[in-house]
Design an enzyme around this catalytic site. Structure first.
Site, PDB file in Angstrom:
ATOM      1  N   HIS A 139      38.244  61.473   7.283  1.00  0.00           N
ATOM      2  CA  HIS A 139      37.759  62.063   5.882  1.00  0.00           C
ATOM      3  C   HIS A 139      36.736  62.205   5.523  1.00  0.00           C
ATOM      4  O   HIS A 139      36.060  63.234   5.105  1.00  0.00           O
ATOM      5  CB  HIS A 139      39.063  61.089   4.794  1.00  0.00           C
ATOM      6  CG  HIS A 139      38.468  61.444   3.573  1.00  0.00           C
ATOM      7  ND1 HIS A 139      39.324  62.474   2.504  1.00  0.00           N
ATOM      8  CD2 HIS A 139      37.700  61.048   2.516  1.00  0.00           C
ATOM      9  CE1 HIS A 139      39.101  62.331   1.564  1.00  0.00           C
ATOM     10  NE2 HIS A 139      37.787  61.647   1.436  1.00  0.00           N
ATOM     11  N   GLU A 140      36.001  60.961   5.715  1.00  0.00           N
ATOM     12  CA  GLU A 140      34.451  60.880   5.413  1.00  0.00           C
ATOM     13  C   GLU A 140      33.692  62.140   6.365  1.00  0.00           C
ATOM     14  O   GLU A 140      32.549  62.657   5.851  1.00  0.00           O
ATOM     15  CB  GLU A 140      33.937  59.563   5.761  1.00  0.00           C
ATOM     16  CG  GLU A 140      34.343  58.394   4.748  1.00  0.00           C
ATOM     17  CD  GLU A 140      34.484  58.815   3.389  1.00  0.00           C
ATOM     18  OE1 GLU A 140      33.670  59.695   2.941  1.00  0.00           O
ATOM     19  OE2 GLU A 140      35.355  58.421   2.609  1.00  0.00           O
ATOM     20  N   HIS A 143      34.013  65.400   4.804  1.00  0.00           N
ATOM     21  CA  HIS A 143      32.913  65.617   3.903  1.00  0.00           C
ATOM     22  C   HIS A 143      31.810  66.064   4.513  1.00  0.00           C
ATOM     23  O   HIS A 143      31.003  66.868   3.828  1.00  0.00           O
ATOM     24  CB  HIS A 143      32.763  64.156   2.987  1.00  0.00           C
ATOM     25  CG  HIS A 143      33.760  64.070   2.247  1.00  0.00           C
ATOM     26  ND1 HIS A 143      34.117  64.863   1.059  1.00  0.00           N
ATOM     27  CD2 HIS A 143      34.422  62.911   1.778  1.00  0.00           C
ATOM     28  CE1 HIS A 143      35.186  64.361   0.399  1.00  0.00           C
ATOM     29  NE2 HIS A 143      35.078  63.070   0.550  1.00  0.00           N
ATOM     30  N   GLU A 219      37.951  66.526  -2.556  1.00  0.00           N
ATOM     31  CA  GLU A 219      38.751  65.512  -1.967  1.00  0.00           C
ATOM     32  C   GLU A 219      39.987  66.079  -1.287  1.00  0.00           C
ATOM     33  O   GLU A 219      40.237  65.508   0.095  1.00  0.00           O
ATOM     34  CB  GLU A 219      39.139  64.445  -2.838  1.00  0.00           C
ATOM     35  CG  GLU A 219      37.955  63.454  -3.423  1.00  0.00           C
ATOM     36  CD  GLU A 219      37.184  62.689  -2.257  1.00  0.00           C
ATOM     37  OE1 GLU A 219      37.785  62.435  -1.572  1.00  0.00           O
ATOM     38  OE2 GLU A 219      35.972  62.756  -2.135  1.00  0.00           O
TER      39      GLU A 219
END
Length: 287
Positions: A139-140, A143, A219
């Site tokens: 997930h990071e 980003h 997100e």
């Protein structure tokens, strides 16, 4: 390159729009142009400086330890996993750090996709399975691959410019209106500053809502990216694990927007940087 071009086009459109509005209102274009230049320097400049210093600020604020030589098997696994995900995402290897905190949290920051920082809390490492930690890292990394930090900083910079410019212009209009009455006193220096600061605060609240709306959208996009770097099942499992704890983020305010936030209610929802865990899980299940 596309993001820079979009940024320049956006600012050009803003300048043209404001020029048109000033002409329609009969405002002095010379003083307004100077004010707009000042607002742009402070608004955009402050946002870009914050972005440039984001890695340094994050490390200092959390006391994060950057893994250079793994001290144990966990740190070695973290480096290996991030390196594999970076290669899959087509970005440079970011710095990987661990910081002491009981809550399960993580964040990514940095000015460039190829020189970013990914940090996870010790609470996350202890509280999640390896598959779940892998999903959080994915997930990071999403980003970073999506350029979310730069995009949000540009949005914040444009809105900062609007807030500073519009608050000063509105204060000018009020001052001119009061100067034209019988007393002709106007606001005075301190009155002008007080009014402009109050308007800046009010406009700033609305600007924050816009930034947080974009943040919530990013997100969902990062969750989707995590399904490609890890898997849909692992990402859902990680979010479900977070639901099981009473989330009380210990992240310092300087980097809180990059991490996992506890749910709030009422109007506070408009200022959330993250969607609710329930909404994120539902979005993944719908894929």
């Amino acid at each position: 390159m596309f993001r820079v071009g979009l940024f320049l086009a956006t600012n050009l459109a803003i300048l043209l729009l404001l020029g048109l509005v000033m002409s329609l209102l009969g405002l002095d274009s010379r003083s307004a142009s100077g004010l707009l230049l000042m607002a742009g320097c402070f608004g955009m400049g402050g946002s870009l400086i914050s972005l440039a210093l984001s890695k340094w600020i994050a490390k200092k604020a959390t006391g994060a330890h950057v893994i250079e030589q793994p001290r144990n098997g966990t740190e070695e696994w973290l480096l290996h996993t991030v390196a594999r995900q970076a290669q899959t995402a087509g970005i440079g290897m970011p710095e990987v750090a661990v910081y002491e905190a009981d809550d399960m949290n993580a964040f990514a920051t940095g000015m460039r996709r190829d020189a970013a920082l990914v940090a996870v809390s010790t609470g996350l490492i202890r509280g999640m399975s390896q598959d779940e930690v892998e999903a959080v890292l994915a997930h990071e990394m999403s980003h970073i691959a999506n350029g979310d930090m730069v995009t949000l900083s540009l949005i914040q910079g444009v809105l900062n410019t609007f807030v500073i410019f519009l608050s000063r212009m509105a204060a000018n209009v009020i001052d001119n209106f009061l100067s034209s009455d019988e007393d002709g006193g106007g606001l005075g220096f301190f009155g002008y500053m007080a009014v402009s600061m109050l308007l800046e605060f009010v406009f700033g609240l609305f600007a924050s809502m816009i930034v947080m709306w974009f943040s919530r959208r990013r997100e969902f996009r990062a969750d989707y990216g995590a399904t490609e770097l890890a898997s849909k099942q692992k990402m859902i499992a990680a979010l479900a694990r977070l639901q099981q704890q009473h989330i009380s983020s210990s992240l310092p305010e300087q980097v809180a927007a990059f991490g996992i936030r506890p749910r709030q209610g009422g109007l506070a929802e408009l200022f959330r940087s993250h969607p609710s865990l329930e909404d994120r899980i539902a979005a993944l299940e719908a894929i």
